[in-house]
Design an enzyme around this catalytic site. Structure first.
Site, PDB file in Angstrom:
ATOM      1  N   PRO A 204       0.827  -1.214   0.000  1.00  0.00           N
ATOM      2  CA  PRO A 204       0.000   0.000   0.000  1.00  0.00           C
ATOM      3  C   PRO A 204       0.859   1.262   0.000  1.00  0.00           C
ATOM      4  CG  PRO A 204      -0.194  -1.178   2.100  1.00  0.00           C
ATOM      5  CD  PRO A 204       0.744  -1.970   1.249  1.00  0.00           C
ATOM      6  N   ALA A 231       0.262  -1.210  -8.322  1.00  0.00           N
ATOM      7  CA  ALA A 231      -0.246  -0.830  -6.992  1.00  0.00           C
ATOM      8  C   ALA A 231      -0.566   0.668  -6.952  1.00  0.00           C
ATOM      9  CB  ALA A 231       0.778  -1.224  -5.938  1.00  0.00           C
ATOM     10  N   ARG A 232       0.424   1.505  -6.714  1.00  0.00           N
ATOM     11  CA  ARG A 232       0.220   2.952  -6.674  1.00  0.00           C
ATOM     12  C   ARG A 232       1.411   3.640  -7.315  1.00  0.00           C
ATOM     13  NH1 ARG A 232      -4.259   1.883  -6.164  1.00  0.00           N
ATOM     14  NH2 ARG A 232      -5.774   2.514  -4.588  1.00  0.00           N
ATOM     15  N   GLU A 261      -1.751  10.509 -11.829  1.00  0.00           N
ATOM     16  CA  GLU A 261      -2.612   9.985 -12.901  1.00  0.00           C
ATOM     17  C   GLU A 261      -4.034  10.549 -12.835  1.00  0.00           C
ATOM     18  OE1 GLU A 261      -2.427   5.786 -11.626  1.00  0.00           O
ATOM     19  OE2 GLU A 261      -4.523   5.943 -11.029  1.00  0.00           O
ATOM     20  N   HIS A 293      -4.276   2.281 -15.310  1.00  0.00           N
ATOM     21  CA  HIS A 293      -4.805   1.803 -14.020  1.00  0.00           C
ATOM     22  C   HIS A 293      -6.036   0.925 -14.262  1.00  0.00           C
ATOM     23  CE1 HIS A 293      -5.026   2.852  -9.467  1.00  0.00           C
ATOM     24  NE2 HIS A 293      -5.382   1.607  -9.699  1.00  0.00           N
TER      25      HIS A 293
END
Ligand code: COI
Length: 328
Positions: A204, A231-232, A261, A293
């Site tokens: 995370p 993920a991020r 993004e 994404h």
């Protein structure tokens, strides 16, 4: 009961409508993300559901409180877009969603394979009748060490998926998962960096993971390393990644997410001037695959995101609790 759903896409509409009928509740559907200009639409609602591109900061939370809204549910697994501490201080209860990890885990495997077999270049060549092989020689999964950072539900499923390929599997997480130990070896982060041919991120976004992949981390990795991020975006420091590609430290990148993004991904921006130079520059490299994404985006996941989010709001109102409440 009345709820409002922001950031709704057409493909979610059917699930929202069926749930409204089934649970006998009203759900207002708004296509824009929640922001200060449209928050008044929530007046009179018992709860709000959002997606990951609605930034919920203290200004938005204060306004929700003023509107007497005490329940907020994100139709995502990640919740880094919400100021959870501040919500808690106001007594606003927040939940995230559940969907099976398989969609993202499958997509991760696809990006790994696309990277190690140079699929972006092969596909582009085919489109212009260039059937040459030069530069497309790939690697076999059985010969690779794959490092998985983050062994929660998604990371653990990636390991399950990959085991069949015969790769050597390394894993890193603060919290070790007994099931994962059957298929992968937990090592410290530096060892994972040093020994992996492919590194995939499933951790995370928190303060300690922000920009964790930077020049210092890259310097500990093998030359030609393949990095995957479903993920991020904020886990990676993009200027350092660009240098890594230019100096050929990085062999290939598969990125389904990108810092900043929001306002770009999930929208049709074809005729707009997009001011994200790093995104445009990185995308043009032959060994960099970038997608919008979409690793999560399967029919099963969309239904689950809508259902678990709305169910959480109903549970908050009816029972005063939700099994998906974010407790920190
Ligand atoms: C998540 O569920 O955390 C995702 O990344 C999905 C996306 C709609 C933001």
């Amino acid at each position: 009961m009345k709820f409002i759903a922001y950031d709704t896409r057409d493909d979610e509409r059917n699930d929202f409508e069926e749930l409204s009928k089934k649970l006998n509740i009203e759900i207002i559907l708004v296509s824009e993300g929640l922001n200060i200009n449209n928050i008044d639409l929530a007046k009179g609602c018992d709860g709000v559901t959002i997606l990951g591109h609605s930034k919920v900061d203290s200004v938005i939370l204060d306004k929700l409180k003023q509107l007497n809204i005490n329940y907020l549910s994100t139709r995502t697994v990640g919740y880094n877009h919400i100021d959870i501490d501040y919500a808690k201080s106001l007594g606003i209860r927040v939940s995230n969603s559940y969907y099976a990890p398989n969609g993202v885990a499958d997509y991760t495997v696809m990006l790994i394979l696309m990277c190690i077999r140079h699929y972006k270049q092969a596909m582009f060549r085919g489109n212009v009748n260039d059937y040459s092989l030069k530069g497309l020689q790939g690697k076999e999964m059985k010969d690779l060490t794959i490092g998985v950072i983050g062994t929660g539900k998604i990371g653990a499923t990636v390991i399950d998926n990959l085991k069949g390929f015969g790769s050597r599997m390394l894993a890193y997480d603060k919290y070790q998962n007994e099931k994962v130990k059957e298929k992968a070896t937990y090592v410290d982060l530096d060892t994972l960096y040093k020994e992996s041919d492919v590194i995939t991120l499933h951790t995370p976004l928190v303060d300690s993971t922000y920009h964790m992949i930077d020049t210092e981390a890259l310097s500990k990795m093998k030359d030609n390393v393949v990095l995957i991020n479903c993920a991020r975006g904020e886990l990676m420091h993009i200027p350092d990644l660009i240098t890594g590609v230019e100096t050929r430290k990085i062999g290939a990148l598969g990125l389904d997410v990108f810092e900043n993004e929001e306002g770009i991904y999930h929208l049709d921006r074809r005729t707009d001037i997009i001011s994200n130079r790093d995104m445009a520059y990185l995308r043009q490299f032959p060994n960099v695959i970038m997608t919008q994404h979409m690793a999560f985006y399967t029919d099963a996941a969309v239904t689950s995101m809508v259902c678990s989010s709305v169910t959480s709001l109903v549970d908050f109102v009816e029972k005063g609790e939700s099994e998906n409440e974010i407790i920190i």
